[in-house]
Structures are given as C-alpha cells and as structure tokens.
Write a protein that holds these residues in place. Structure first.
Motif, PDB file in Angstrom:
ATOM      1  N   SER A 193       0.626  -1.079  -0.295  1.00  0.00           N
ATOM      2  CA  SER A 193       0.307  -0.004   0.274  1.00  0.00           C
ATOM      3  C   SER A 193       0.592   1.107  -0.273  1.00  0.00           C
ATOM      4  CB  SER A 193      -0.889  -0.170   1.098  1.00  0.00           C
ATOM      5  OG  SER A 193      -1.749   1.339   0.884  1.00  0.00           O
ATOM      6  N   ARG A 194       0.657   1.977  -1.113  1.00  0.00           N
ATOM      7  CA  ARG A 194       2.184   3.184  -1.200  1.00  0.00           C
ATOM      8  C   ARG A 194       1.227   4.703  -1.081  1.00  0.00           C
ATOM      9  NH1 ARG A 194       3.393   1.517  -7.212  1.00  0.00           N
ATOM     10  NH2 ARG A 194       4.748   0.098  -6.892  1.00  0.00           N
ATOM     11  N   LYS A 195       1.566   4.994  -0.080  1.00  0.00           N
ATOM     12  CA  LYS A 195       1.512   6.597   0.510  1.00  0.00           C
ATOM     13  C   LYS A 195       1.003   7.540  -0.342  1.00  0.00           C
ATOM     14  CE  LYS A 195       3.319  10.484   3.252  1.00  0.00           C
ATOM     15  NZ  LYS A 195       4.755  10.672   4.020  1.00  0.00           N
ATOM     16  N   GLU A 206       7.515  16.108   0.003  1.00  0.00           N
ATOM     17  CA  GLU A 206       8.096  15.179  -0.251  1.00  0.00           C
ATOM     18  C   GLU A 206       8.582  14.147  -2.018  1.00  0.00           C
ATOM     19  OE1 GLU A 206       6.276  12.498   2.579  1.00  0.00           O
ATOM     20  OE2 GLU A 206       7.056  13.918   4.375  1.00  0.00           O
ATOM     21  N   SER A 207       7.605  15.560  -3.278  1.00  0.00           N
ATOM     22  CA  SER A 207       7.836  14.787  -4.423  1.00  0.00           C
ATOM     23  C   SER A 207       8.839  15.301  -5.234  1.00  0.00           C
ATOM     24  CB  SER A 207       6.449  15.890  -4.791  1.00  0.00           C
ATOM     25  OG  SER A 207       7.378  17.581  -4.604  1.00  0.00           O
ATOM     26  N   THR A 208       9.890  15.518  -3.905  1.00  0.00           N
ATOM     27  CA  THR A 208      11.612  15.843  -4.214  1.00  0.00           C
ATOM     28  C   THR A 208      12.084  13.795  -4.477  1.00  0.00           C
ATOM     29  OG1 THR A 208      12.379  17.754  -2.913  1.00  0.00           O
ATOM     30  CG2 THR A 208      13.692  16.388  -3.555  1.00  0.00           C
ATOM     31  N   TYR A 209      11.042  13.690  -3.676  1.00  0.00           N
ATOM     32  CA  TYR A 209      11.693  11.788  -3.454  1.00  0.00           C
ATOM     33  C   TYR A 209       9.944  11.263  -3.918  1.00  0.00           C
ATOM     34  CZ  TYR A 209      14.576  14.279  -0.134  1.00  0.00           C
ATOM     35  OH  TYR A 209      15.123  14.944   0.441  1.00  0.00           O
ATOM     36  N   TYR A 210       9.307  10.540  -4.379  1.00  0.00           N
ATOM     37  CA  TYR A 210       8.432  10.702  -4.755  1.00  0.00           C
ATOM     38  C   TYR A 210       6.535  11.336  -4.685  1.00  0.00           C
ATOM     39  CZ  TYR A 210       8.173  10.550   0.479  1.00  0.00           C
ATOM     40  OH  TYR A 210       7.441  10.457   2.166  1.00  0.00           O
ATOM     41  N   MET A 211       5.744  10.671  -5.072  1.00  0.00           N
ATOM     42  CA  MET A 211       4.893  10.766  -5.653  1.00  0.00           C
ATOM     43  C   MET A 211       3.248  10.519  -4.144  1.00  0.00           C
ATOM     44  SD  MET A 211       5.616  13.673  -7.015  1.00  0.00           S
ATOM     45  CE  MET A 211       3.627  14.604  -7.902  1.00  0.00           C
ATOM     46  N   GLU A 212       2.661  11.393  -4.767  1.00  0.00           N
ATOM     47  CA  GLU A 212       1.342   9.503  -4.770  1.00  0.00           C
ATOM     48  C   GLU A 212       0.847   8.877  -4.809  1.00  0.00           C
ATOM     49  OE1 GLU A 212       0.276  14.977  -3.724  1.00  0.00           O
ATOM     50  OE2 GLU A 212       1.118  12.988  -5.504  1.00  0.00           O
ATOM     51  N   GLY A 213       1.233   7.956  -4.133  1.00  0.00           N
ATOM     52  CA  GLY A 213       0.784   6.546  -4.602  1.00  0.00           C
ATOM     53  C   GLY A 213       0.140   6.101  -5.196  1.00  0.00           C
ATOM     54  N   ASN A 214      -0.330   4.551  -6.009  1.00  0.00           N
ATOM     55  CA  ASN A 214      -1.243   4.241  -6.890  1.00  0.00           C
ATOM     56  C   ASN A 214      -2.100   3.323  -6.673  1.00  0.00           C
ATOM     57  OD1 ASN A 214       0.713   2.966  -7.352  1.00  0.00           O
ATOM     58  ND2 ASN A 214       0.756   3.137  -9.671  1.00  0.00           N
ATOM     59  N   THR A 215      -1.600   2.893  -5.486  1.00  0.00           N
ATOM     60  CA  THR A 215      -2.628   1.567  -5.224  1.00  0.00           C
ATOM     61  C   THR A 215      -3.908   2.451  -4.106  1.00  0.00           C
ATOM     62  OG1 THR A 215      -1.255   1.939  -2.966  1.00  0.00           O
ATOM     63  CG2 THR A 215      -0.283   0.590  -5.246  1.00  0.00           C
ATOM     64  N   GLY A 216      -4.319   3.168  -4.358  1.00  0.00           N
ATOM     65  CA  GLY A 216      -5.661   3.277  -3.880  1.00  0.00           C
ATOM     66  C   GLY A 216      -5.704   3.025  -1.921  1.00  0.00           C
ATOM     67  N   HIS A 217      -7.189   2.692  -1.654  1.00  0.00           N
ATOM     68  CA  HIS A 217      -6.899   2.059  -0.877  1.00  0.00           C
ATOM     69  C   HIS A 217      -7.152   0.769  -0.635  1.00  0.00           C
ATOM     70  CE1 HIS A 217      -8.526   6.144  -0.894  1.00  0.00           C
ATOM     71  NE2 HIS A 217      -7.570   6.519   0.084  1.00  0.00           N
ATOM     72  N   LYS A 218      -6.348   0.104  -0.182  1.00  0.00           N
ATOM     73  CA  LYS A 218      -6.616  -1.805   0.144  1.00  0.00           C
ATOM     74  C   LYS A 218      -6.491  -1.905   0.974  1.00  0.00           C
ATOM     75  CE  LYS A 218      -3.326  -2.775  -4.264  1.00  0.00           C
ATOM     76  NZ  LYS A 218      -2.268  -3.317  -4.767  1.00  0.00           N
ATOM     77  N   VAL A 219      -7.051  -2.976   1.416  1.00  0.00           N
ATOM     78  CA  VAL A 219      -7.668  -3.932   2.655  1.00  0.00           C
ATOM     79  C   VAL A 219      -7.080  -5.594   2.866  1.00  0.00           C
ATOM     80  CG1 VAL A 219      -9.157  -4.234   3.883  1.00  0.00           C
ATOM     81  CG2 VAL A 219      -9.757  -2.248   3.161  1.00  0.00           C
ATOM     82  N   PHE A 220      -6.075  -5.298   3.582  1.00  0.00           N
ATOM     83  CA  PHE A 220      -5.818  -6.590   3.681  1.00  0.00           C
ATOM     84  C   PHE A 220      -6.117  -7.896   4.673  1.00  0.00           C
ATOM     85  CE2 PHE A 220      -2.819  -3.790   1.797  1.00  0.00           C
ATOM     86  CZ  PHE A 220      -2.016  -4.214   0.831  1.00  0.00           C
ATOM     87  N   GLN A 221      -6.819  -9.269   4.038  1.00  0.00           N
ATOM     88  CA  GLN A 221      -6.815 -10.004   4.683  1.00  0.00           C
ATOM     89  C   GLN A 221      -5.736 -10.704   5.262  1.00  0.00           C
ATOM     90  OE1 GLN A 221     -10.621 -11.766   5.575  1.00  0.00           O
ATOM     91  NE2 GLN A 221      -8.921 -11.723   7.110  1.00  0.00           N
ATOM     92  N   THR A 222      -6.106 -10.684   6.434  1.00  0.00           N
ATOM     93  CA  THR A 222      -4.733 -11.769   7.758  1.00  0.00           C
ATOM     94  C   THR A 222      -5.551 -12.561   7.617  1.00  0.00           C
ATOM     95  OG1 THR A 222      -4.468 -10.136   8.983  1.00  0.00           O
ATOM     96  CG2 THR A 222      -3.115  -9.806   7.688  1.00  0.00           C
ATOM     97  N   ALA A 223      -4.678 -13.594   8.583  1.00  0.00           N
ATOM     98  CA  ALA A 223      -4.697 -14.263   9.324  1.00  0.00           C
ATOM     99  C   ALA A 223      -5.870 -13.890  10.980  1.00  0.00           C
ATOM    100  CB  ALA A 223      -4.192 -15.367   9.903  1.00  0.00           C
ATOM    101  N   TYR A 224      -5.466 -12.391  10.987  1.00  0.00           N
ATOM    102  CA  TYR A 224      -5.676 -12.188  12.057  1.00  0.00           C
ATOM    103  C   TYR A 224      -6.960 -10.903  12.405  1.00  0.00           C
ATOM    104  CZ  TYR A 224      -1.459 -14.982  13.281  1.00  0.00           C
ATOM    105  OH  TYR A 224      -0.891 -15.606  14.180  1.00  0.00           O
ATOM    106  N   GLY A 225      -7.193 -10.360  10.556  1.00  0.00           N
ATOM    107  CA  GLY A 225      -8.158  -9.709  10.522  1.00  0.00           C
ATOM    108  C   GLY A 225      -7.882  -9.124   9.337  1.00  0.00           C
ATOM    109  N   VAL A 229      -3.371   0.398   5.639  1.00  0.00           N
ATOM    110  CA  VAL A 229      -2.237   1.576   6.374  1.00  0.00           C
ATOM    111  C   VAL A 229      -2.430   2.735   5.646  1.00  0.00           C
ATOM    112  CG1 VAL A 229       0.607   1.788   6.575  1.00  0.00           C
ATOM    113  CG2 VAL A 229      -1.031  -0.709   5.716  1.00  0.00           C
ATOM    114  N   ASN A 230      -2.791   3.510   6.488  1.00  0.00           N
ATOM    115  CA  ASN A 230      -2.818   4.792   6.081  1.00  0.00           C
ATOM    116  C   ASN A 230      -1.103   5.259   6.490  1.00  0.00           C
ATOM    117  OD1 ASN A 230      -3.941   7.229   5.350  1.00  0.00           O
ATOM    118  ND2 ASN A 230      -4.872   7.907   7.127  1.00  0.00           N
ATOM    119  N   ILE A 231       0.071   5.965   5.532  1.00  0.00           N
ATOM    120  CA  ILE A 231       0.529   5.885   5.937  1.00  0.00           C
ATOM    121  C   ILE A 231       0.735   7.578   6.051  1.00  0.00           C
ATOM    122  CG2 ILE A 231       2.951   6.636   4.983  1.00  0.00           C
ATOM    123  CD1 ILE A 231       2.702   3.557   3.239  1.00  0.00           C
ATOM    124  N   CYS A 232       1.652   7.870   6.819  1.00  0.00           N
ATOM    125  CA  CYS A 232       1.868   9.837   7.464  1.00  0.00           C
ATOM    126  C   CYS A 232       0.654  10.131   6.896  1.00  0.00           C
ATOM    127  CB  CYS A 232       3.388   9.694   6.697  1.00  0.00           C
ATOM    128  SG  CYS A 232       3.989  11.050   7.741  1.00  0.00           S
TER     129      CYS A 232
END
Length: 308
Positions: A193-195, A206-225, A229-232
């Motif tokens: 999941s990208r910022k 921070e655009s000196t280093y990277y731009m807004e992410g392109n992964t949208g609002h992903k949710v991951f199914q894990t064994a515990y729920g 990740v909503n970065i910074c």
C-alpha cells in the motif's frame, strides 16, 4: 533552561490530584485501558537490550453466542544504529539486527501483528531536499533485502508484519514510492500500500523523492483480521480513513514521521477520531524524537466484539 516536556500526560500527573486526574483521563481518553501482564522473559529481554516495553488492553463486553476474537498488536519505534555517514548497506543491516531483537520480544508476548514506523530502515531524510545518499535506501517491495528479512521473521514467529519502506519500483522506470509491505504470518507477501497523500509544506516537500501512491485504499485479509495502512500525511484527510474502513478494514495502521512544531496538537488525536468516526481500530506510530533517542515496543490487545 526550562525542563523538557516529556508529555502532556506527564504534566497532568505531576500537577493534578489523583482523584481529579481520573476524571481528566475519562474526559480526554474515555475508559481507562488496562495494562497487560507481560511475561517476565519479555520484560527481562527488553531491559537487557535497552528498549521500552509497554502493553495495554482494550476490553469489550462478552457475547453469549460468539467466542471472543482477541488480537495482539505490536507497534515498534526504532532509532538508527550507525552514523548516517556509514555505508548504506551497513546502516540497513544494523537496523535489521535491532528490529530482530524487538520482534523476538513481541513474539514472547504472543503478538499477532507488528507494524514498524514510516521508512523504518533509514534515517528520515525526506525534508533535506538531498536525494543522495538517501534514495539509495530504496529497495524492491517484493524482492528487497528488507522484505526477505521480514518474511523470515514473520514465518519464524507466526506474525503478520507491516513494513513501511522506501520502495524502488524497477518495473516503473526506477520510480520511488513511500510504501508499506504487508507480509503474512506464513512469510508470503500479501501486497503493498503506497502513501497516497504527501506534504508540500516548506522543506517538507516530499515530491522531491516520491509522488502520491497509485494503489488506492487497499485492505488486506490476514489470519488475524482485515488490515489497512494509511501512511503518515494521509491521517490529515478524514475521507482517507473512511475509504479504508468502507473497503472493510478492521484495523488501520498509521506509520508516520512528524515533529512537534508542525503536528503535536494534531497527531495524538487524529487516529483516535478516525477510530470513533469509522467504527474500527486505529494504530498510530510516530518516529522517535530526532531519529536517535530510544526504542519503544508498545503492545495492544484488541477484542473485536466491540466493532463486529
């Protein structure tokens, strides 16, 4: 020189009588959390390795027809281990060794999911406007040395790991992203999941280093729920939290790096407000001090009866 401010809570405890302080805690934070009883071996190991260990429990009312689903979260803050003039590979390896010690203690405490701080494998240099040597810390989210390191830890301790790194996307023209890699308790890479919001405030461009992410609002199914990740900087945007929740997130992590002058009045309350508004758990992790103060492992025990 005035005494250094440790925390607002420290000031309140110092000057408000105990009986009145309980009412203050109730107004500020709601129901008081219970401290977890931590294994003696974990307490001893944390002390031996020189980091702080804390644990708290969120209680929920018992149900009659469903068994409780209790989950333990580990939130880890770390400092850099070597001078920033050291070779990049040596800096990364030193931090890996340190994190391995902390995750081992988390495993002693039966933690199910751990989340590291934003860009945890490097000094937080994104306000310097200097690309070198900082961009050399970037690595593949799928095959980089940090992801491989986390895969080994996850499989060894049966722990889900949220690993925020500076990503080098070789499939996209060497583009850099601020990315969280999610690794399952089996050691498999579940995805990334990208910022999706970045600051452009004075030197914090921070655009000196990277731009807004392109992964949208992903949710991951894990064994515990289901986790997200909503970065910074994304924490400033209420609809950002909402979209992760709308997509099914039960726990939303917010690994971040922010300083007192900019965000002290905002950072402690934004994630709490998001949890209330979106009926989910939120876990906010700031980087420690000036990058090199101390290490902290905070454990949270969650019961999902209150949100399901």
């Amino acid at each position: 020189m005035a005494e250094q401010l440790v925390s607002v809570e420290h000031v309140l405890e110092k000057y408000i009588p105990a009986e009145e302080l309980q009412e203050v805690w109730s107004v500020l934070y709601g129901r008081k959390l219970r401290c977890l009883e931590l294994p003696g071996c974990a307490v001893d190991s944390a002390s031996q390795h020189g980091f702080e260990l804390k644990g708290y429990m969120f209680d929920a009312a018992s149900e009659q027809l469903r068994k409780p689903r209790a989950i333990r979260i580990g939130l880890i803050q770390n400092k850099i281990q070597l001078p920033t003039t050291s070779p990049v590979a040596e800096q990364v390896n030193a931090i890996h060794r340190r994190i391995a010690e902390i995750v081992e203690v988390a495993a002693m405490c039966d933690v199910n999911i751990v989340c590291f701080q934003e860009a945890w494998t490097m000094p937080f240099a994104f306000c310097t406007r200097e690309r070198l040597p900082w961009t050399e810390f970037a690595e593949s989210a799928e095959n980089g040395v940090t992801t491989k390191f986390c895969q080994e830890l996850a499989k060894k301790y049966n722990i889900v790991i949220v690993s925020p790194i500076l990503e080098r996307d070789e499939s996209h023209g060497e583009t850099l992203w601020n990315t969280a890699v999610i690794i399952s308790n089996t050691g498999a890479v579940l995805g990334k999941s990208r910022k999706n919001h970045i600051p452009r405030i004075g030197d914090f461009n921070e655009s000196t280093y990277y731009m807004e992410g392109n992964t949208g609002h992903k949710v991951f199914q894990t064994a515990y729920g289901k986790i997200a990740v909503n970065i910074c900087y994304g924490r400033h945007h209420p609809l950002n939290w909402l979209m992760y929740s709308m997509n099914g997130a039960e726990i939303i992590f917010n690994p971040s790096a922010t300083v007192g002058e900019l965000s002290e009045s905002l950072w402690p309350i934004e994630a709490r407000n998001a949890a209330i508004a979106n009926h989910c758990f939120t876990c906010a992790i700031n980087r420690v001090g000036t990058v090199s103060i101390k290490h902290v492992l905070v454990l949270l025990s969650l019961s999902f009866h209150s949100i399901m």
